[in-house]
Design an enzyme around this catalytic site. Structure first.
Site, PDB file in Angstrom:
ATOM      1  N   PHE A 467       0.818  -1.215   0.000  1.00  0.00           N
ATOM      2  CA  PHE A 467       0.000   0.000   0.000  1.00  0.00           C
ATOM      3  C   PHE A 467       0.853   1.267   0.000  1.00  0.00           C
ATOM      4  O   PHE A 467       0.621   2.188   0.775  1.00  0.00           O
ATOM      5  CB  PHE A 467      -0.979  -0.003   1.186  1.00  0.00           C
ATOM      6  N   HIS A 468       1.840   1.290  -0.904  1.00  0.00           N
ATOM      7  CA  HIS A 468       2.726   2.447  -1.043  1.00  0.00           C
ATOM      8  C   HIS A 468       2.727   2.990  -2.473  1.00  0.00           C
ATOM      9  O   HIS A 468       3.784   3.198  -3.060  1.00  0.00           O
ATOM     10  CB  HIS A 468       4.156   2.069  -0.651  1.00  0.00           C
ATOM     11  N   PRO A 469       1.563   3.251  -3.068  1.00  0.00           N
ATOM     12  CA  PRO A 469       1.566   3.779  -4.437  1.00  0.00           C
ATOM     13  C   PRO A 469       2.117   5.200  -4.489  1.00  0.00           C
ATOM     14  O   PRO A 469       1.897   6.001  -3.571  1.00  0.00           O
ATOM     15  CB  PRO A 469       0.088   3.736  -4.838  1.00  0.00           C
TER      16      PRO A 469
END
Length: 552
Positions: A467-469
């Site tokens: 969850f690090h876009p």
């Protein structure tokens, strides 16, 4: 309605900018589609698996079918709430490595080298671990963002640390200080037992002290007149209105929604906009491109001893933990349980860490489902610098429609090599003597999976987003055709408009992105105000002295 500055998005960067602009005496209006962050499911650190799986707090994005992952669609949580993703994330605090920012500067983000961003990290931090190791001179001591460490009183944390040392790796007292590489304590944005989100750190104090207001509504497009942004069209309570900015509009809506909003406003790849019937204001091919993320796997082990957090995985224990937290803000509810970490290099010739570990004394998924085998523990592991790139594009010209998100995960052969190496290095760590009293057997992938093709099948089926876009409105030189903003976060080709959030990262940083996103808001605020940036700090970070020849 009018304000000096209109900020779209009350997330990590948006909250920081609102505070600094308000502090400077400016009027600020923040537009946020989500609602309140009040309530134990957000504020209790141990409840972190709940808000990121709740539609009231999460935009509910999913990737398109990923061709290299067997057509799987991966969830892409983004915060739809005051505080943005800092209100639904895992609260892990990582600055990133110095070399990450030096790379940014080398590819056109002038003024964003490590020496330039370090003073902003120090300005934003209030670090509370000075008596637990590390060098306080590298950290900030009076900023709005409280940073603490969990107690690490579970014996599995000591086993993880000792196993890393036994395997020949470095130890580090502070991966956010002089030396990132090694095994050591993990830091969290938790203060006095509560999630210390960007809303708690910045936005709420700003609303009390300064002329900063928040409006709930859906930003539909930026209003641009004669090449200059003058306001934002907002839908709220079924009505559409324009919020005017007398100075600037600033987009801080996330790496998913920021490029979407630019494209809806006529800023982006001309052909793509025309295909959706959107008039082109400026043709910027890079809008929505350069999408990056971190992928990770859980390596899970069954425990010989009943010392894991699984003993609390029942309704009575959960109720007792919750009650203690509600009344005292202490106990297991006051930690995110990510209390030990490691950053290592995958092989000789890599000059700074490219693998990250989160260790947890329970075997559990992000959706809160515990391993069927009961007592266990796990390491989250993944490569930091994949070469795979994806894109965010419009599904339609309707602002209510989610964009298309195609990460193109695992599209490089190197990605598969990197993940196999992650699994094998992790198995070696758990095979050390310090874990001998605890390791019963490997739950997943399972000890029988050894060959490359077997590991690849496991990776394809089980790899998940961390969850690090980021990266979809890349910062760079004005003559870079794929750059969207310049080094002062100004949208190239439009006056009075900036983007400042993780979407502007030229390349993803080591570790979790909340810290770098807040730093971006801090630094961008000085650019917006026309201030001279903080004085660069030339502190030299630790690099393994024999990195050319040694993996550890």
């Amino acid at each position: 309605m009018v304000a000096d500055y209109v900020i779209v998005g009350a997330g990590s960067a948006g909250c920081a900018m609102a505070y600094r602009l308000g502090e400077a005496g400016k009027s600020v209006l923040v537009i946020e589609h989500g609602g309140t962050d009040i309530g134990p499911l957000i504020q209790m650190p141990a409840a972190l698996s709940y808000p990121m799986n709740m539609p009231i707090y999460d935009w509910g994005f999913q990737s398109e079918s990923e061709p290299h992952l067997g057509g799987r669609r991966l969830v892409t949580p983004r915060g739809k709430v005051i505080g943005g993703s800092s209100s639904i994330n895992g609260m892990v605090y990582v600055r990133g490595h110095a070399q990450d920012y030096n790379h940014w500067a080398s590819v056109g983000a002038t003024g964003w080298a490590y020496k330039d961003v370090l003073p902003y990290f120090k300005r934003m931090e209030h670090w509370h671990a000075s008596g637990q190791g590390g060098d306080a001179s590298w950290r900030g001591c009076d900023g709005p963002l409280h940073i603490t460490r969990g107690p690490r009183d579970n014996p599995l944390h000591a086993a993880f640390f000792q196993s890393g040392v036994q395997a020949g790796y470095q130890q580090t007292d502070d991966y956010n200080g002089h030396q990132q590489e090694g095994f050591g304590p993990m830091e969290q944005t938790v203060w006095r037992g509560r999630r210390w989100s960007a809303a708690n750190a910045y936005l709420k104090p700003a609303m009390k002290r300064f002329d900063v207001k928040v409006m709930r509504g859906l930003a539909r497009r930026v209003v641009i007149e004669n090449g200059c942004a003058v306001g934002v069209e907002v839908e709220r309570c079924g009505e559409i209105e324009v919020i005017n900015a007398s100075r600037e509009v600033i987009i801080a809506a996330s790496s998913i929604n920021s490029p979407k909003l630019l494209m809806l406003s006529g800023i982006g790849p001309a052909t793509h906009l025309a295909d959706h019937g959107i008039d082109v204001i400026t043709d910027r091919a890079g809008v929505g491109q350069n999408l990056q993320d971190h992928l990770e796997l859980y390596l899970q082990y069954a425990s010989k001893q009943p010392v894991t957090l699984y003993k609390h995985w029942n309704i009575i224990s959960k109720a007792m933990i919750g009650a203690r937290w509600l009344f005292t803000k202490t106990g297991l509810g006051a930690s995110n349980q990510f209390e030990s970490a490691a950053f290592i290099r995958s092989k000789a010739g890599v000059n700074y860490p490219d693998i990250q570990y989160h260790f947890m004394p329970i075997a559990v998924r992000y959706d809160g489902q515990a391993a069927a085998e009961g007592h266990g523990f796990q390491a989250h592991v993944g490569p930091m610098r994949s070469k795979s790139r994806g894109a965010v594009t419009l599904a339609s010209n309707d602002p209510n429609d989610a964009p298309k998100i195609q990460f193109n995960y695992m599209s490089h052969d190197q990605d598969w090599q990197d993940f196999r190496q992650c699994i094998r290095l992790t198995r070696e760590i758990f095979a050390q003597g310090a874990f001998a009293p605890f390791v019963k057997h490997e739950i997943q992938p399972g000890a029988d999976l050894q060959r490359d093709d077997a590991l690849d099948d496991f990776i394809r089926e089980h790899v998940e987003s961390a969850f690090h876009p980021c990266g979809t409105c890349k910062m760079g030189a004005k003559n870079d055709p794929m750059a969207v903003v310049d080094s002062q976060c100004r949208v190239i080709g439009v006056q009075g408009l900036r983007v400042a959030d993780s979407s502007i990262f030229p390349r993803i940083t080591n570790g979790n992105l909340n810290g770098p996103s807040i730093m971006t808001g801090e630094k961008a605020a000085d650019h917006v105000l026309g201030r001279t940036p903080l004085t660069p700090l030339n502190d030299a970070p630790w690099i393994h002295p024999d990195w050319q020849n040694s993996q550890r």
